[in-house]
Motif scaffolding. Sequence first.
Motif, PDB file in Angstrom:
ATOM      1  N   ASP A  77       0.814  -1.202   0.000  1.00  0.00           N
ATOM      2  CA  ASP A  77       0.000   0.000   0.000  1.00  0.00           C
ATOM      3  C   ASP A  77       0.852   1.258   0.000  1.00  0.00           C
ATOM      4  OD1 ASP A  77      -2.785  -1.260   1.955  1.00  0.00           O
ATOM      5  OD2 ASP A  77      -2.514  -1.037  -0.207  1.00  0.00           O
ATOM      6  N   MET A  81       2.061   1.794  -3.376  1.00  0.00           N
ATOM      7  CA  MET A  81       0.978   2.235  -4.253  1.00  0.00           C
ATOM      8  C   MET A  81       0.649   3.713  -4.038  1.00  0.00           C
ATOM      9  SD  MET A  81      -0.157  -0.191  -6.280  1.00  0.00           S
ATOM     10  CE  MET A  81      -1.906  -0.227  -6.619  1.00  0.00           C
ATOM     11  N   THR A  82       0.816   4.202  -2.798  1.00  0.00           N
ATOM     12  CA  THR A  82       0.534   5.629  -2.608  1.00  0.00           C
ATOM     13  C   THR A  82       1.500   6.465  -3.421  1.00  0.00           C
ATOM     14  OG1 THR A  82       1.985   5.891  -0.698  1.00  0.00           O
ATOM     15  CG2 THR A  82      -0.308   5.387  -0.251  1.00  0.00           C
ATOM     16  N   GLY A  83       2.698   5.903  -3.650  1.00  0.00           N
ATOM     17  CA  GLY A  83       3.656   6.634  -4.461  1.00  0.00           C
ATOM     18  C   GLY A  83       3.129   6.862  -5.868  1.00  0.00           C
ATOM     19  N   ASN A 118       0.110   7.734  -6.613  1.00  0.00           N
ATOM     20  CA  ASN A 118      -1.189   8.414  -6.590  1.00  0.00           C
ATOM     21  C   ASN A 118      -1.347   9.444  -7.693  1.00  0.00           C
ATOM     22  OD1 ASN A 118      -0.997  11.401  -5.405  1.00  0.00           O
ATOM     23  ND2 ASN A 118       0.532  10.138  -4.395  1.00  0.00           N
ATOM     24  N   MET A 138      -2.820   8.024 -10.881  1.00  0.00           N
ATOM     25  CA  MET A 138      -4.155   7.441 -10.886  1.00  0.00           C
ATOM     26  C   MET A 138      -5.185   8.504 -11.231  1.00  0.00           C
ATOM     27  SD  MET A 138      -4.037   4.285  -9.126  1.00  0.00           S
ATOM     28  CE  MET A 138      -3.253   3.538  -7.770  1.00  0.00           C
ATOM     29  N   GLU A 192      -6.045   0.103 -11.281  1.00  0.00           N
ATOM     30  CA  GLU A 192      -5.428  -0.471 -10.085  1.00  0.00           C
ATOM     31  C   GLU A 192      -4.457  -1.580 -10.477  1.00  0.00           C
ATOM     32  OE1 GLU A 192      -6.153   0.727  -7.090  1.00  0.00           O
ATOM     33  OE2 GLU A 192      -5.274  -0.755  -5.765  1.00  0.00           O
ATOM     34  N   ARG A 244      -0.532  -1.726 -10.005  1.00  0.00           N
ATOM     35  CA  ARG A 244      -0.004  -2.825  -9.210  1.00  0.00           C
ATOM     36  C   ARG A 244       1.159  -3.486  -9.928  1.00  0.00           C
ATOM     37  NH1 ARG A 244      -1.935  -7.002  -5.522  1.00  0.00           N
ATOM     38  NH2 ARG A 244      -0.019  -8.193  -5.173  1.00  0.00           N
ATOM     39  N   GLU A 295       4.886  -3.837  -8.606  1.00  0.00           N
ATOM     40  CA  GLU A 295       5.510  -5.156  -8.424  1.00  0.00           C
ATOM     41  C   GLU A 295       6.901  -5.194  -9.037  1.00  0.00           C
ATOM     42  OE1 GLU A 295       4.772  -7.952  -6.860  1.00  0.00           O
ATOM     43  OE2 GLU A 295       2.845  -7.319  -6.041  1.00  0.00           O
ATOM     44  N   ARG A 318       8.896   3.640  -2.469  1.00  0.00           N
ATOM     45  CA  ARG A 318       7.774   4.553  -2.644  1.00  0.00           C
ATOM     46  C   ARG A 318       8.175   5.735  -3.513  1.00  0.00           C
ATOM     47  NH1 ARG A 318       5.276   7.567   2.394  1.00  0.00           N
ATOM     48  NH2 ARG A 318       7.217   8.712   2.136  1.00  0.00           N
TER      49      ARG A 318
END
Lengths: 358, 299, 262
Positions: C105, C108-110, C112, C115, C133, C137, C141, C172
């Motif tokens: 998570d 993933m905020t990195g 943002n 998105m 998403e 992801r 990964e 991140r």
Amino acid sequence: MLYREAGQFKSSYGEDQQIFPIRQDRIAIALLLVVAFVVVPLVGNQYWLSALITPFLIFALAALGLNILTGYAGQLSLGTAAFMAVGAFMAYNFVLRMPWLGVIPSFVLAGLCAALVGVVFGLPSLRIKGFYLAVATLACQFFVLWVIQRWGWITNNSASGVITAQTITLFGYPLTSPAAKYLFTLSVVVVLALAAKNLMRSETGRAFMAVRDMDVAASVIGIPMMKTKLLAFAISSFYCGVAGALYAYTYLGTVEPEAFTLDLSFRVLFMIIIGGVGPILGSFLGAAFITLFPILLNLATSGVSHALGIEVPHAMVSNLELIVFGSLIIFFLIVEPSGLARLWQITKEKLRLWPFPH
Amino acid sequence: MDIVFFFEVLTGGLLAGVMYSLVALGFVLIYKASGVFNFAQGAMVFFAALTFVSLVERGMNSWVALVVTLVVMIVLGVVTERVVLRPLVNQPQITLFMATIGLTFVLEGLSQLVWGSQPHNLEVGIPDVPIVWLTEKWNVSISQFDIFAALVAGALVAVLALFFQKTRIGRALRAVADDHQAALAVGIPLQHIWAIVWAVAGGVALVAGLLWGARNGVQFALTFLALKALPVLLIGGFESIPGAILGGLIIGASEKLAEVYFGPMVGGGIESWFAYVMALLFLLVRPEGLFGEKHIDRV
Amino acid sequence: MSGARRIGEVVLSVQDVSLAFGGVRALQEVSFDVREHEVRAIIGPNGAGKSSMLNVLNGVYHPQKGKIRFKEKEFAEMDSHQAAAMGIARTFQNIALFKGMTVLDNLMTGRNLKMRCNFLQQALWLGPAKREEMENRRAVEEIIDFLEIQHIRKTPVGRLPYGLQKRVELGRALAAEPRLLLLDEPMAGMNLEEKQDMCRFVLDVNDHYGTTLVLIEHDMGVVMDISDRVVVLDYGRKIADGTPDEVRGNQKVIDAYLGVAH
């Protein structure tokens, strides 16, 4: 032995990020939904439905809303009841003045009104944090209640401020029986719970948690603080507003502003403290606990008074309720601050190993 | 605008504000020393007042009852520290705050369970009548009782301020408020300090309870006092004794003035929210309150 | 060091930046530039103003004087939000991870800023939100593989040891696909093995992704080994600027570190 993940491989990210990655969970949830939607209305006792299960669902929704704001975005709010009140009274007005809208749009609009109020009173969160914010939400709570009590238009100029929820019809079918109300509430709650879960596992949820954990860092990596915080207030208030509308229409019937006092806000807060982390599970567990608890206590005291032959005055029971509630809050905070949801998680983890000890 | 009337209202408000400050003082004490925001302060005020009144009604001499109640409050403070605070020592503030909410419920239930829930009258010996010579001389009516309350509060504040600034224990309290672990590291007995603080706060609650109870009667609504003290704290800052006083005065005065001059225009009853909205607006300008400490976020 | 990497044109230029906090002058008329794809180190004794410099580059502090040119745009001051949007990412001295969230998570905020779906689409999940998403992801990964943290991807960050947390923070920052990466003491508090790992990762970032790096570091060995050019600050002023060898021999630098009065 039954609850094993062995052999369940995830071959895509989609599978890894689904809501119930373990097959046994999926089966359990499917069964639960079947029972909830089909079995309960057929078999359920009318009284239990209207006095217990429907309010449980409504409070679970309100707890869900508060969980989004407080549990996920870390903004402590004591104004939950106010948002519910806005939802309830605005739904009344929409149904009253624009009956051609239909139930669902009216409820949605009522929720949006609550969301608007939430955003306005959430603006201070951009400058203040922690308790200061909690006290600011108290301002919201008192102010909104005062407005509802004084502003005649809201209550259609009813003298005592009391309104009577009209019978709502869904696609031409009037919802009068407890079973019908229950199913309506259930559907709304399930849909909104699903939406909440989706939100929390996507970027919005992460942004909320980032703001909760370290908002300075969050803004440095590009998460917009203002937008995120206000969105949290808006979504949370929307949920509480819809819960309030349901509260009026499928449970209370006659609604007065005094039904939405600070006391109610505290109740919902207790639900998420006891229920714990995890938006769905925590809210439902907490709501179940708080809704069931007074009934259990009543049963226990009447059992005791029958056994001992003494009359337990009603006042004593409600005071006992307060004491036990308070003690439970303290107990949970000490022993398991992550609430029942965490206890549930621990149980599941033990189940995964069962019958092996470790 | 009738200047005399304005003066009356203002003074009435200021004096009410002093009473708010008294309750706020209890909060500040506990927060200063243990970093805990004690939501149960209002319930403590109620419990203290109720205990005192019930004892007196059962025939106990007032002074004896006072001492007994004080002892009860001290015991309550010590028990709270042991049962609620000690297990939660390193938890975040929010958790402790919520624990005090739980404590509020326990105290409310307990008070009514033990002493019953009818309202009581409380006599402190000073009648709530206007001071005669003021009325005669300047046609202004200010209650004797209010003045008395203001004096008591003032005295209490002075004593507490001295206590904090000048004594060794006061210094220890301030150290603990700043940083629990550091205080432990220099050998300050944390638990004793907390017990002392809660006991003192209990004493303050007793004084506040007596004064408020005499004014409004000892009834359940007294617990909501805690809520009224919150805007006072917001304005004055949570950690400052002078802030609590000043905040109380500001809130008391503005609330009274608004109620009298502004209220009738919008249908009355604005005292339920006015203090909060005022505090809110004030916070937007000064997020840490008048005397609060600026919070710097370091990354 | 890989010779295949070409150092390009100047991509960041700091001109006469001055920063003061009340009476404390953290930076005084500091100027230097950074070329694309290079590894630029900022060193200096404690209190020299290195972190402040980084904070200025990142938009956290606003300098009273001076300008910064990044990507053909000149700023007197910029917002941290703008900095992030322009492709500047950073790690922090004291680890600014979101302790309540998992490693995955956090990474993933990195992403943002990449998105685009709004919250309504996310609530629905089907279609655009889910696809977005999954794409992000996948990108994350890759970074997880790169930093060898697969085994802890679902662990809450607060439970990880310090060295791993620093690695996650690097991840991140990388997740944002930055053009300029600011590293604030990435090796602080690490033992020898951890430092070697981190060095390897930092160099790999530079090789593999071509990211321009500006790093603050106290370990001289690391600095001399991995950087292309070095800036030396002392009491808020720049006292040297050049290749590691040039700087090492510079008398002013030696004096500053040895504490000779000046």
